[in-house]
Scaffold this active site. Structure first.
Site, mmCIF file in Angstrom:
data_model
loop_
_atom_site.group_PDB
_atom_site.id
_atom_site.type_symbol
_atom_site.label_atom_id
_atom_site.label_comp_id
_atom_site.label_asym_id
_atom_site.label_seq_id
_atom_site.Cartn_x
_atom_site.Cartn_y
_atom_site.Cartn_z
ATOM 1 N N HIS A 99 0.867 -1.178 0.000
ATOM 2 C CA HIS A 99 0.000 0.000 0.000
ATOM 3 C C HIS A 99 0.905 1.230 0.000
ATOM 4 O O HIS A 99 2.039 1.171 0.470
ATOM 5 C CB HIS A 99 -0.863 0.086 1.265
ATOM 6 C CG HIS A 99 -1.806 -1.045 1.490
ATOM 7 N ND1 HIS A 99 -1.419 -2.221 2.073
ATOM 8 C CD2 HIS A 99 -3.136 -1.148 1.251
ATOM 9 C CE1 HIS A 99 -2.473 -3.019 2.187
ATOM 10 N NE2 HIS A 99 -3.526 -2.406 1.689
ATOM 11 N N ASP A 102 2.296 2.136 3.395
ATOM 12 C CA ASP A 102 3.276 1.188 3.933
ATOM 13 C C ASP A 102 4.691 1.652 3.648
ATOM 14 O O ASP A 102 5.594 1.467 4.459
ATOM 15 C CB ASP A 102 3.118 -0.201 3.294
ATOM 16 C CG ASP A 102 1.737 -0.781 3.445
ATOM 17 O OD1 ASP A 102 1.094 -0.503 4.468
ATOM 18 O OD2 ASP A 102 1.308 -1.515 2.538
ATOM 19 N N GLU A 230 -10.535 -7.193 -4.081
ATOM 20 C CA GLU A 230 -10.339 -8.201 -3.032
ATOM 21 C C GLU A 230 -11.590 -8.287 -2.171
ATOM 22 O O GLU A 230 -11.872 -7.385 -1.381
ATOM 23 C CB GLU A 230 -9.128 -7.851 -2.169
ATOM 24 C CG GLU A 230 -8.835 -8.900 -1.108
ATOM 25 C CD GLU A 230 -7.510 -8.670 -0.419
ATOM 26 O OE1 GLU A 230 -7.418 -8.988 0.771
ATOM 27 O OE2 GLU A 230 -6.574 -8.175 -1.078
ATOM 28 N N GLU A 266 -8.575 -14.002 -0.628
ATOM 29 C CA GLU A 266 -7.809 -14.275 0.585
ATOM 30 C C GLU A 266 -8.449 -15.397 1.389
ATOM 31 O O GLU A 266 -9.677 -15.459 1.517
ATOM 32 C CB GLU A 266 -7.718 -13.020 1.454
ATOM 33 C CG GLU A 266 -6.941 -13.251 2.737
ATOM 34 C CD GLU A 266 -6.842 -12.015 3.600
ATOM 35 O OE1 GLU A 266 -7.120 -12.116 4.810
ATOM 36 O OE2 GLU A 266 -6.487 -10.943 3.064
ATOM 37 N N HIS A 269 -10.492 -14.022 4.441
ATOM 38 C CA HIS A 269 -11.736 -13.368 4.044
ATOM 39 C C HIS A 269 -12.786 -14.394 3.627
ATOM 40 O O HIS A 269 -13.974 -14.225 3.908
ATOM 41 C CB HIS A 269 -11.472 -12.399 2.894
ATOM 42 C CG HIS A 269 -10.594 -11.254 3.273
ATOM 43 N ND1 HIS A 269 -10.172 -10.309 2.363
ATOM 44 C CD2 HIS A 269 -10.033 -10.893 4.451
ATOM 45 C CE1 HIS A 269 -9.405 -9.413 2.969
ATOM 46 N NE2 HIS A 269 -9.297 -9.765 4.245
ATOM 47 N N ASP A 294 -4.281 -14.173 -1.730
ATOM 48 C CA ASP A 294 -3.533 -13.857 -0.517
ATOM 49 C C ASP A 294 -3.486 -15.114 0.345
ATOM 50 O O ASP A 294 -4.529 -15.723 0.620
ATOM 51 C CB ASP A 294 -4.217 -12.740 0.271
ATOM 52 C CG ASP A 294 -3.880 -11.358 -0.254
ATOM 53 O OD1 ASP A 294 -3.168 -11.272 -1.262
ATOM 54 O OD2 ASP A 294 -4.348 -10.375 0.337
ATOM 55 N N ASP A 305 -10.118 -11.027 11.392
ATOM 56 C CA ASP A 305 -9.141 -11.420 10.396
ATOM 57 C C ASP A 305 -7.746 -11.410 11.026
ATOM 58 O O ASP A 305 -7.099 -10.368 11.089
ATOM 59 C CB ASP A 305 -9.239 -10.409 9.238
ATOM 60 C CG ASP A 305 -8.439 -10.825 8.028
ATOM 61 O OD1 ASP A 305 -7.921 -11.945 8.016
ATOM 62 O OD2 ASP A 305 -8.343 -10.015 7.092
ATOM 63 N N ASP A 307 -4.892 -13.170 10.213
ATOM 64 C CA ASP A 307 -3.749 -13.192 9.293
ATOM 65 C C ASP A 307 -2.569 -14.010 9.805
ATOM 66 O O ASP A 307 -1.417 -13.566 9.774
ATOM 67 C CB ASP A 307 -3.287 -11.765 8.976
ATOM 68 C CG ASP A 307 -4.287 -10.990 8.148
ATOM 69 O OD1 ASP A 307 -4.963 -11.614 7.323
ATOM 70 O OD2 ASP A 307 -4.407 -9.766 8.337
ATOM 71 N N ASP A 337 -0.160 -12.274 2.815
ATOM 72 C CA ASP A 337 -0.872 -11.296 3.649
ATOM 73 C C ASP A 337 -0.993 -11.890 5.050
ATOM 74 O O ASP A 337 -2.073 -12.188 5.535
ATOM 75 C CB ASP A 337 -2.239 -11.004 3.046
ATOM 76 C CG ASP A 337 -2.942 -9.849 3.737
ATOM 77 O OD1 ASP A 337 -2.322 -9.205 4.600
ATOM 78 O OD2 ASP A 337 -4.118 -9.601 3.426
#
Length: 435
Positions: A99, A102, A230, A266, A269, A294, A305, A307, A337
């Site tokens: 991003h 980031d 996404e 993902e 998700h 992802d 979420d 991750d 991710d």
């Protein structure tokens, strides 16, 4: 060179018997599986945000990490860039993803933010040229800043829409200049909390207009990559407009955009939407919408979420089954991710997490390829639907028989079908042979 990863060397493949915690046991990038190098199947990417920008916080506590680039403005961003490319070399993967916020600090104005992004973008470009690393995809963070609390494209304030458009323009152009193979739109707050203050039709029209603007600008600047959405349900908005693949496809179809956009799917998700990862992949592939993925997993005891790094080879085998069947991910890939846990403070923990993820993907890929090569799984699926190849059934499916003609056929042939076993347990055992 920085000293952040001091004392650590590049991770190598050493085979299943290796006891080295900083070696791959299953991921051998040059091993040929089903006619392609493993790396070319997986096309792995490092997520800039979780690996270098996340602070170790969770919904109940703040920063636990103390990275030397935190709170250091542009100097910190430059250091973070150098550390990132050192990590890409250490873990030895070809791609990364980011991003805008980031990689570069957000400024007081859009102009300042874009200037910061451009400076760091030039530094990233120089490191890419030197290292040979590539950009899988870029995206704009249109959800963290408080201006986006009511969405970006779907915000009731047109000035927020316009600001987001300016932000995306800059990131899309940088992604194009860096040779990015995809541009992702993650609608983190493209949804609503309550209908009491929401016009759903208005917001979806805005979202479609925003997406159309992105597609048009991508074409204008000569972007050759994929535009991806996404899907994600509920979190953080209570009702997300991009809930799952089927919802996204319906939205795109309504506005005539289904040929212009694919999905980045993902694992976590999919789970939050009440689906499995392989379900979302299968649906996307059947619709011609599977663009990229992802790789992660959720903590099954937590309702958000989380991750985690993937560790379920069986799940990944079923995922790769659909990916291999559609001929691969093309310009897409597997973006990690995923993030280390808030108590995993050491630089080496970043390597351990990605080793786990890549080894899991490798086992899944090998399992899927072996399952397909064996042939029994596909044969059983074909046998279950074989009746549709018969003349009368094929005519029904093609629309060559009316409801009256079908009913007459049942009476004439005295058709009285009896149920047949779906053999789910047998198929589960069959898949288990290969993972």
């Amino acid at each position: 060179m920085t000293d952040f990863f001091k004392g650590l060397s590049q991770v190598k493949y050493e085979g299943p018997e290796s006891r080295n915690p900083l070696a791959f046991r299953h991921y051998n990038k040059d091993e040929v599986i089903a006619g392609k190098r493993m790396e070319d199947h997986v096309r792995p990417a490092i997520a800039y945000w979780h690996t270098f920008a996340q602070e170790g916080g969770d919904p109940f506590g703040g920063r636990t990490f103390d990275r030397p680039w935190f709170d250091k403005g542009m100097d910190g961003a430059k250091l973070k860039t150098e550390v990132a490319f050192e990590f890409f070399d250490l873990i030895d993967v070809p791609f990364f993803a980011f991003h805008d916020v980031d990689v570069a600090p957000e400024g007081e104005t859009l102009a300042e933010s874009n200037k910061n992004l451009r400076i760091i973008g030039d530094l990233i470009a120089a490191n890419m040229q030197k290292s040979g690393k590539k950009l899988l995809w870029g995206t704009a963070n249109l959800f963290s800043n408080r201006r986006y609390m009511a969405g970006a494209a779907t915000n009731p304030d047109p000035e927020v829409f316009a600001y987001a458009a300016g932000q995306v323009k800059a990131v899309l152009e940088l992604t194009n200049e860096l040779g990015g193979e995809n541009y992702v739109l993650w609608g983190g707050r493209e949804g609503y909390e309550t209908l009491l203050n929401t016009k759903i039709g208005q917001e979806q029209d805005q979202m479609a207009r925003f997406l159309t603007l992105v597609i048009e600008h991508a074409e204008k600047i000569g972007f050759k990559g994929q535009i991806l959405i996404e899907p994600k349900p509920q979190e953080p908005s209570k009702h997300q407009y991009d809930y799952d693949v089927a919802t996204v496809f319906g939205f795109l179809q309504k506005y005539g955009l289904e040929k212009k956009v694919k999905c980045n799917i993902e694992v976590g998700h999919a789970f939050l939407a009440g689906h499995s990862f392989e379900h979302e992949l299968a649906v996307a592939s059947s619709l011609g919408m599977l663009g990229s993925v992802d790789a992660n997993r959720n903590d099954l005891q937590s309702g958000w979420d989380t991750d985690h790094f993937p560790n379920n080879a069986g799940e990944m085998a079923l995922a790769f089954y659909y990916i291999i069947k559609q001929g691969g991910l093309g310009k897409g890939g597997f973006n990690f991710d995923a993030k280390v846990r808030r108590q995993s403070l050491d630089p080496a923990d970043l390597l351990h997490g990605h080793i786990l993820g890549l080894d899991t993907l490798a086992r899944g890929l090998k399992g899927a390829a072996a399952l397909i090569a064996d042939g029994e799984f596909d044969k059983l699926l074909d046998e279950r639907y074989a009746g549709w190849n018969q003349k009368g059934a094929a005519a029904m499916l093609k629309g060559e028989r009316s409801l009256e003609e079908i009913a007459a056929w049942v009476h004439a042939e005295n058709i009285n079908p009896q149920p047949r076993s779906g053999r789910q347990e047998y198929l589960e055992n069959l898949v288990n042979r290969f993972v």
